[in-house]
Write an enzyme that holds these catalytic residues in place. Sequence first.
Site, PDB file in Angstrom:
ATOM      1  CB  CYS B  98      25.913  -4.132 -23.191  1.00 39.68           C
ATOM      2  SG  CYS B  98      26.343  -3.405 -24.431  1.00 39.68           S
ATOM      3  CD  GLU B 206      30.176  -3.563 -37.767  1.00 37.29           C
ATOM      4  OE1 GLU B 206      30.488  -2.625 -38.115  1.00 37.29           O
ATOM      5  OE2 GLU B 206      30.938  -5.171 -37.530  1.00 37.29           O
ATOM      6  N   GLY B 373      33.526  -6.595 -30.222  1.00 37.56           N
ATOM      7  CA  GLY B 373      33.124  -5.718 -31.881  1.00 37.56           C
ATOM      8  C   GLY B 373      34.329  -5.402 -31.718  1.00 37.56           C
ATOM      9  CG  MET B 376      30.151   1.328 -38.295  1.00 40.52           C
ATOM     10  SD  MET B 376      29.437   3.744 -38.522  1.00 40.52           S
ATOM     11  CE  MET B 376      30.405   4.671 -38.074  1.00 40.52           C
ATOM     12  CG  HIS B 399      34.290  -4.065 -23.789  1.00 36.95           C
ATOM     13  ND1 HIS B 399      35.230  -3.446 -24.082  1.00 36.95           N
ATOM     14  CD2 HIS B 399      33.171  -3.453 -24.589  1.00 36.95           C
ATOM     15  CE1 HIS B 399      34.957  -1.973 -23.914  1.00 36.95           C
ATOM     16  NE2 HIS B 399      33.278  -2.180 -24.652  1.00 36.95           N
ATOM     17  N   GLY B 400      36.226  -4.368 -27.098  1.00 37.08           N
ATOM     18  CA  GLY B 400      35.810  -4.028 -27.796  1.00 37.08           C
ATOM     19  C   GLY B 400      37.674  -2.370 -28.459  1.00 37.08           C
ATOM     20  CB  ALA B 401      38.675  -0.476 -30.784  1.00 39.03           C
ATOM     21  CE  LYS B 475      27.766   2.781 -34.872  1.00 41.75           C
ATOM     22  NZ  LYS B 475      28.686   1.711 -33.812  1.00 41.75           N
TER      23      LYS B 475
END
Lengths: 143, 476
Positions: B98, B206, B373, B376, B399-401, B475
């Site tokens: 992913c 996005e 990433g 939204m 890798h993201g939040a 999404k």
Amino acid sequence: MTDSDSARWEHFEHMADIGVRGFGATPAEAFAQAALALSAVVCDPASIRETEKVEVECEAADLELALADWLNALIYEMAVRGMVFGRFQVDIANDRLKGIAWGEPLDLQRHRPAVEIKGATYTELKVAREAGGLWRAQCVVDV
Amino acid sequence: MNIDRLEQIDAYTWRLNPETGMHVPAILYGDEALVRAMDDKVLEQAANVARLPGIVQASYAMPDAHWGYGFPIGGVAAFDAGAGGVVSAGGVGFDVSCGVRTLLTGLKRAAIEPVKPLLADALYADIPVGLGSHGKIRLDAKGLDAMLKGGAQWAVEQGWGEARDLARIEEHGRMEGARPENVSARAKERQRAEMGTLGSGNHYLEVQEVTEIFDAGTAQSFGIAEGDMVVSIHCGSRGLGHQIGTEYLRLMQAAAKQYGIALPDRELACAPIESEVGQDYLGAMRAAINCALANRQILTHLTRQVFARVLPAARLELLYDVSHNTCKFEEHLVDGERRRLYVHRKGATRAFGPNHPDLPAAFAETGQPVLIGGSMGTASYILAGTSRSETLSFASACHGAGRSMSRHQATRTWQGRQVIDQLAERGILIRSPSYRGVAEEAPGAYKDVDAVVRASDRAGLARLIARLEPIVCIKG
């Protein structure tokens, strides 16, 4: 097999994913309820019509692995058949699980699916008899 | 998290010294607030990983770490095959490879704003998204095996993309060592209708605006400037990867027992790298990496087709494609010695620094783009790999939040329609088949991504280059 009065399902909290849990008078009944909880991760089980029947079989050395295998078998059938299931029956005998799932092809408008399930994990995997005699079957599923 | 057991090394580094059974320490990165906000399970899981055979240097947790299964999400660990090291399916995760890719449009916001709803609708119409969506591509058995061997290279050969894209993808678009024969018929069946689909959950496409630049030189080298519009695609290996994860997790339960590996947690099921199961898994996992690379390549092609119709001036050059859930055989410097190790990154991004031999020449001076990433309504970030992260985390970053709220709590807190309306007021158009899915993925259900990337930057894992904000989100 009939549902006992004690049979029910619920979700439990997990930070990233979601826990599924079934209760029943027997392990088999708890497994069937856990499967309903699995369905409810995707959509409202009450919205699912019973137009098709799918049978699955699993073999596992212990009840906990059997639960993970059972849920993973259903996740696989949901994915490849594009179906959702709203009722389940489970029989467990001699390390062998035979299950039946009733449901229908996924209808995006009517079912409004929230999320797809990647797999049943061994996190919080537990099949045990509670103090009151009721069986509890649970694990976290990765979504 | 109770931090009493941790030794604070500096403002962004925390260490759990080896306790019973731990071969190496566990090291957590993040400022005090982030580490305190992590659930206790992160520390427990990072410590459990440190108990696995053949682990080298330390078990790491990135600043976005949260409770996973076996490994924490945001977990990094390297193993030495020669020292009895293991490979763990749980250390990679169900969604193998992913990851995120970011495309440069060459446009400014003023060009997109007038056609924004049209663009959102066109992307939503052409990008298969959400549960039950199918791609238009149907592969026969031979085609599927070719895809599993060839990854994005295969996709480009089929006409889904440009040859120049390949230089901008990890592994140059094709993971070596993939063994489609190790991928079960069930896993292949699960993928049959899913090539070129985005999936659901936290996966998205996005359209984003570059709103802030932190390092103008590197940003220029990456081809981005303030006000530029980019497209980011976050998805993975779809059903094939999920099934491989499921099946090998099961096989590794038995393998761990067979090899006498004491598992502190069932989810840490693993097999020696040099065992048959270990090698089989690596071959299957690499095939799943190729599936993810091919999938993101096909989605890129679909995106380009939409832009060609709606905004023909857009270029859509690929900046880079990075994966988050992998186990890769890499060379690293450990105590002054170069060693070849199997590095698990689960919810962590590879972040090679400048002059790394595996990077394209374009990134020799800057280090690898590290794509973080968002969710939204929150920002995404572009960072760059540092030389220092080699010694800090086997060249890995966040890798993201990372989630901070369960899906249940999110659906109790927000309604999908409301979230969509509120984001629309901020100029962000959401297109999704599921209101509940949107509520579960509400921006507020995630940690503060700004704090996470700031901690990654300050800890030295990667350095901040640019901040992106969404204006359109498709999404799942």
